[in-house]
Design a protein around this motif. Structure first.
Motif, short mmCIF file in Angstrom:
data_model
loop_
_atom_site.label_atom_id
_atom_site.label_comp_id
_atom_site.label_asym_id
_atom_site.label_seq_id
_atom_site.Cartn_x
_atom_site.Cartn_y
_atom_site.Cartn_z
N UNK A 1 12.03 2.65 4.56
CA UNK A 1 13.34 2.28 4.02
C UNK A 1 14.01 3.47 3.34
N UNK A 2 13.22 4.25 2.60
CA UNK A 2 13.79 5.43 1.95
C UNK A 2 14.27 6.44 2.98
N UNK A 3 13.49 6.65 4.03
CA UNK A 3 13.90 7.57 5.08
C UNK A 3 15.16 7.07 5.78
N UNK B 1 0.81 -1.21 0.00
CA UNK B 1 0.00 0.00 0.00
C UNK B 1 0.85 1.26 0.00
N UNK B 2 2.03 1.18 0.56
CA UNK B 2 2.89 2.35 0.63
C UNK B 2 3.66 2.58 -0.67
N UNK B 3 3.48 1.68 -1.64
CA UNK B 3 4.14 1.85 -2.92
C UNK B 3 5.34 0.94 -3.04
N UNK B 4 5.77 0.72 -4.29
CA UNK B 4 6.95 -0.10 -4.53
C UNK B 4 8.19 0.59 -3.99
N UNK B 5 9.07 -0.17 -3.33
CA UNK B 5 10.28 0.46 -2.81
C UNK B 5 11.31 0.80 -3.89
N UNK B 6 11.15 0.25 -5.10
CA UNK B 6 12.16 0.44 -6.14
C UNK B 6 12.43 1.91 -6.44
N UNK C 1 11.73 4.57 -4.67
CA UNK C 1 12.18 5.24 -3.45
C UNK C 1 13.68 4.99 -3.22
N UNK C 2 14.05 3.71 -3.22
CA UNK C 2 15.43 3.36 -2.91
C UNK C 2 16.38 3.76 -4.03
N UNK D 1 9.92 -6.49 4.74
CA UNK D 1 9.88 -6.36 6.20
C UNK D 1 9.36 -5.01 6.67
N UNK D 2 9.68 -3.94 5.93
CA UNK D 2 9.30 -2.59 6.34
C UNK D 2 8.74 -1.84 5.14
N UNK D 3 7.86 -0.86 5.38
CA UNK D 3 7.28 -0.10 4.27
C UNK D 3 8.34 0.69 3.49
N UNK D 4 8.04 0.95 2.24
CA UNK D 4 8.98 1.66 1.37
C UNK D 4 9.36 3.04 1.91
#
Length: 509
Positions: free
Chosen positions: A129-131, A27-32, A34-35, A123-126
């Motif tokens: 991880x970005x923050x 729901x928080x979006x793909x991490x790709x 962001x990271x 494991x954690x929302x995107x």
């Protein structure tokens, strides 16, 4: 009924929790994106603001010289491990260009940050991880060492991978690659700094037992295998070159000032004002503002854990990351009698996760308070970034000045006839010798690698230079050698080179 990774949960509850975490992350979006954005920004900012003009430091000269064609390999002292040399070898073995090495390492550092955080995507929302990546990357220590041939940043990446894969292996039985990823992360950290890997593996081993993790006996075996694989070369070298493992460990302890019980927290606080090494750290604390974030760190970590506990989600993951980070920091805070900010990079990388979680949650209050929370967090981060930039700019500027001065000293030695094959000993010999294309050999100290008699004998068939500071005196056997003044190095003036065995000096300049 079989226990699961979190004490007191049923297997069905564990599956439901895991699915809820996955749904929340989705729901928080793909991490790709962001990271990728954080990692790319990290690399580009370093290359634009820090890397230009940054020459090789003392430790870097040792690591790079092991594979570089520029100069003979410097003496490799007992505490060092060869992991970082392997990492720089693809470029350092092919070119002597420091710029090429910096670009290569900076790009690699950005990719490493992306990969280390990508492991945590289940494991954690995107946004968390970005923050976390942005917080870690924005520290002046991380930014300063991004392209340097130093092992600590890479231990941080290995630690993130190891802890993330451990949690995935413990919580997600269907994840077949996670156990191998955990072992690889520990082995990579051990290849860089063997003792750090031991402190990384210990809390993970305890967590595997306490959490009653799925396949916990296998995890224990793989943790031990990862440490053994990563340390194998270091241990073998101990017997080949240092007289055994015990002898190497004892010598490593001696070089580090004899490991024991110390309270070095205050040393690390003072070092945060831009000191690369604080040894001894009996210096005044001139810029307290540079350490405000250090004092806030425990509070922010606690707030993140509290937020996860309140949300009843991600708490176990953040607790394990926090304990592992604390374990990695403990030996440097309480067993080493001096400070180097880079020592704590692995701890900062892991502790950034609960801090980021707390900050992201703080920006999600009720609608009436959202703008206030976001504004407060944004202002605090902006002030933090401003302080970090000032410190890294100051530290990089000092290194740039040293780089120019060391280049002038090396050029002067070359003009005096100290050219390959040659040997340099004495004050700052390692950095100067590498730039001059010479071997560095010291008669005493941490890098003792030759006797005075052997060094004097070398001067009969090759150029040898003994460098002495303004108030220093040359050894008795070199006092009759011709003395030549050298350019100053920072606050160190009056440098002299006592040279023997060199051809006539170049007088065409």
């Amino acid at each position: 009924m079989r226990k699961t990774d979190v004490i007191g949960e049923t297997p069905v509850g564990a599956v439901v929790a895991a699915r809820q975490g996955t749904v929340a992350a989705a729901a928080s979006g793909s991490p790709l994106p962001w990271l990728a954005a954080v990692s790319a920004a990290f690399t580009l900012v370093h290359l634009a603001l820090v890397a230009p003009g940054l020459g090789l430091g003392w430790d870097e000269s040792v690591y790079v010289s092991q594979v570089s064609p520029q100069a003979p390999a410097a003496f490799f002292s007992a505490p060092r491990a060869r992991g970082i040399t392997y990492l720089v070898a693809p470029v350092a073995a092919l070119t002597t260009s420091v710029t090429a090495l910096r670009v290569f390492m900076a790009v690699l550092a950005g990719c490493g940050l992306f990969l280390a955080l990508w492991v945590w995507r289940r494991l954690l929302p995107a946004p968390v991880l970005a923050m976390a990546g942005a917080l870690f990357a924005s520290l002046w220590i991380t930014m300063f060492y991004a392209s340097q041939a130093m092992p600590n940043l890479w231990v941080a990446y290995g630690s993130l991978v190891a802890v993330g894969c451990f949690l995935r292996a413990a919580q997600q039985p269907s994840d077949r690659w996670a156990p191998a990823g955990m072992a690889a992360g520990v082995a990579f950290a051990a290849l860089m700094r063997p003792t750090d890997a031991v402190w990384l593996a210990l809390p993970l081993a305890v967590a595997a037992v306490v959490m009653r993790a799925w396949r916990w006996p296998l995890l224990l075996v793989l943790l031990a295998a990862g440490v053994a694989a990563g340390c194998a070369q270091w241990i073998a070298e101990a017997y080949v070159s240092y007289g055994g493992l015990g002898t190497r460990l004892d010598r490593a302890s001696e070089i580090q000032g004899r490991l024991g019980w110390y309270f070095s927290v205050d040393d690390h606080v003072r070092a945060l004002d831009g000191r690369i090494l604080c040894r001894p750290c009996d210096v005044p604390w001139r810029r307290p503002a540079t350490a405000l974030w250090f004092f806030a760190l425990p509070l922010l970590v606690a707030a993140g854990l509290w937020a996860a506990s309140r949300a009843r989600r991600h708490h176990a993951e953040l607790v394990v990351a926090t304990v592992a980070g604390a374990a990695l920091a403990a030996p440097y805070l309480f067993t080493v009698g001096y400070a180097a900010p880079r020592f704590l990079l692995p701890a900062y990388a892991l502790l950034a996760l609960p801090v980021a979680y707390g900050l992201v949650r703080a920006c999600r209050p009720r609608p009436w308070g959202r703008r206030i929370a976001v504004g407060f967090v944004a202002a605090a981060l902006a002030a933090h970034l401003a302080v970090q930039y000032r410190v890294v700019d100051s530290a990089a500027d000092r290194v740039r000045r040293d780089t120019a001065e060391l280049g002038r000293i090396a050029a002067e030695l070359n003009a005096l006839g100290v050219r390959p094959p040659c040997v340099v000993s004495g004050t700052d010999a390692i950095r100067i010798a590498f730039r001059a294309g010479c071997a560095s050999r010291q008669r005493s100290g941490h890098d003792e690698s030759i006797t005075p008699e052997e060094l004097a004998a070398m001067a009969r068939h090759r150029p040898v230079a003994v460098l002495v500071g303004e108030e220093g005196r040359p050894p008795a056997w070199a006092r009759a050698w011709p003395a030549h003044p050298l350019p100053g190095l920072g606050k160190r003036t009056g440098l002299r080179a006592y040279v023997m065995g060199a051809p006539p000096a170049d007088t065409s300049r």
